[in-house]
Scaffold this active site. Structure first.
Site, PDB file in Angstrom:
ATOM      1  N   GLY A   1       0.267   0.419   2.171  1.00 28.14           N
ATOM      2  CA  GLY A   1      -0.292  -0.963   1.379  1.00 28.14           C
ATOM      3  C   GLY A   1      -0.832  -0.598   0.086  1.00 28.14           C
ATOM      4  O   GLY A   1      -0.990   0.429  -0.378  1.00 28.14           O
ATOM      5  N   HIS A   2      -1.193  -1.677  -0.479  1.00 30.92           N
ATOM      6  CA  HIS A   2      -1.672  -1.520  -1.913  1.00 30.92           C
ATOM      7  C   HIS A   2      -3.120  -0.940  -1.909  1.00 30.92           C
ATOM      8  O   HIS A   2      -3.888  -1.153  -0.921  1.00 30.92           O
ATOM      9  CB  HIS A   2      -1.767  -2.860  -2.590  1.00 30.92           C
ATOM     10  CG  HIS A   2      -2.779  -3.995  -2.042  1.00 30.92           C
ATOM     11  ND1 HIS A   2      -2.650  -5.173  -2.149  1.00 30.92           N
ATOM     12  CD2 HIS A   2      -3.612  -3.764  -0.972  1.00 30.92           C
ATOM     13  CE1 HIS A   2      -3.400  -5.908  -1.553  1.00 30.92           C
ATOM     14  NE2 HIS A   2      -4.090  -5.148  -0.673  1.00 30.92           N
ATOM     15  N   ASN A   3      -3.404  -0.334  -2.824  1.00 33.28           N
ATOM     16  CA  ASN A   3      -4.581   0.491  -3.367  1.00 33.28           C
ATOM     17  C   ASN A   3      -4.784   1.534  -2.132  1.00 33.28           C
ATOM     18  O   ASN A   3      -5.857   2.184  -2.359  1.00 33.28           O
ATOM     19  CB  ASN A   3      -5.935  -0.329  -3.172  1.00 33.28           C
ATOM     20  CG  ASN A   3      -5.926  -1.482  -4.244  1.00 33.28           C
ATOM     21  OD1 ASN A   3      -5.142  -1.457  -5.292  1.00 33.28           O
ATOM     22  ND2 ASN A   3      -6.945  -2.438  -4.313  1.00 33.28           N
TER      23      ASN A   3
END
Length: 350
Positions: free
Chosen positions: A257-259
């Site tokens: 996922g993001h980050n």
């Protein structure tokens, strides 16, 4: 239908050369014996090299017809007469070194046109502002957008898409149907077919009025010597970079996922899911089908068993498993206690 061999039989190599590549010791037998290939224990014949790493297959070692065997000290006595034992500290790692020499073409994907020249296929579309170093191969159907930079020795496979501004280093293999956008990719990176890098992270401000999309304005940074398996997805950051550290190996069908920040030399097995803003420090290993909650940190060298759920931080060096994940000793005790309760409850029934 004929029966093609996709990785040709290598030229014969002496056992002494095999031992040098494997950093192994020839215990007995003729070091000049020739090795013509690698085989599993139960399918080996004269001229092949085998190895034993798992005690489950020790009985097959006693029956093998191989020419030589990479073996740990504890199994030396089980190597039959006529088979040359090659004493190795880590037989599987030694086998990897040997096969890297014997089957060099299998070390990284070669694209749809195996062994093709380093050229841009006229059926590919490369924007005139893209900077392509000498020695790059771009196959039919690939699209390379404006401002893209690609380093020498890299292969971009058929129908891959490298979107505007992305950077790809040297000696990379970008498989067929890979999509890369908003990404910086280092040297010697392997992306297997269907990998998607840099698409939107899953970000929505939820509410009764509807779920409002949050723009994802970060990037993906993939460092040197990373390998990512088929159909894995790595979302770009929401407001900072998603990072995959050097030397990390990611299996097929993994979601990142993001980050998310993944450290160096981590291992993620198939169908792992890493939720947004989680952090994995260096040398973390996660078994298949495990989920990691967002915003948790897994410490350096921690190991997570397959089919687990990580919902809290994991300390460095921890060995955890279960749902939710807990120290493995506690997890094993709980499973044993549940089994005893189940057996006790069943014993009273007629």
């Amino acid at each position: 239908m004929n029966d093609p061999v996709f990785f040709p039989v290598p030229a014969p190599v002496s056992v002494s050369q095999i031992a040098a590549w494997a950093e192994a010791e020839v215990v007995r037998g003729d070091p000049a014996t020739l090795i013509t290939g690698v085989a599993p224990l139960d399918a080996a014949d004269h001229g092949t090299l085998v190895f034993l790493d798992n005690p489950r297959y020790a009985s097959q070692l006693e029956e093998t017809r191989a020419a030589a065997c990479l073996v740990a000290k504890k199994y030396l006595s089980r190597v039959p007469d006529g088979v040359i034992p090659l004493l190795a500290r880590d037989p599987y790692r030694s086998l990897a070194k040997v096969m890297g020499h014997l089957y060099a073409a299998a070390m990284r994907p070669q694209g749809a046109f195996d062994g093709g020249e380093a050229v841009v296929d006229p059926r590919a579309h490369v924007d005139p502002t893209a900077e392509i170093e000498a020695g790059v191969r771009i196959e039919a159907g690939a699209v390379v957008g404006p401002g893209v930079q690609v380093g020498s020795g890299t292969i971009i496979g058929a129908n891959a898409v490298v979107a505007a501004g992305s950077r790809i280093g040297r000696d990379c293999s970008i498989g067929p149907n890979v999509t890369i956008q908003h990404a910086l990719i280092g040297n010697r990176v392997i992306l297997h077919p269907g990998v998607c890098i840099g698409q939107d992270g899953f970000g929505f401000a939820m509410g009764l009025e509807g779920h409002l999309k949050v723009p994802q304005i970060g990037r993906v940074v993939i460092q040197d010597d990373v390998e990512i398996g088929a159909n894995t997805t790595v979302d770009r950051g929401a407001n900072r970079d998603t990072i995959v550290g050097e030397g990390t190996k990611i299996d097929n069908q993994v979601q990142i996922g993001h980050n998310v920040v993944i450290g160096r030399h981590c291992v993620l097995v198939s169908q792992v899911g890493i939720s947004g803003s989680a952090t994995l420090n260096d040398y973390v290993a996660i078994g298949g089908q495990t989920g990691v909650n967002g915003h948790v940190t897994i410490g350096m060298g921690a190991q997570i068993a397959a089919v687990s759920v990580v919902r809290d931080d994991i300390p460095a060096g921890g060995r955890y498993g279960g749902v939710p994940a807990k120290p493995v000793r506690q997890w094993f005790r709980e499973m044993a206690a549940l089994q005893r309760l189940a057996e006790k409850g069943g014993a009273g029934k007629s």
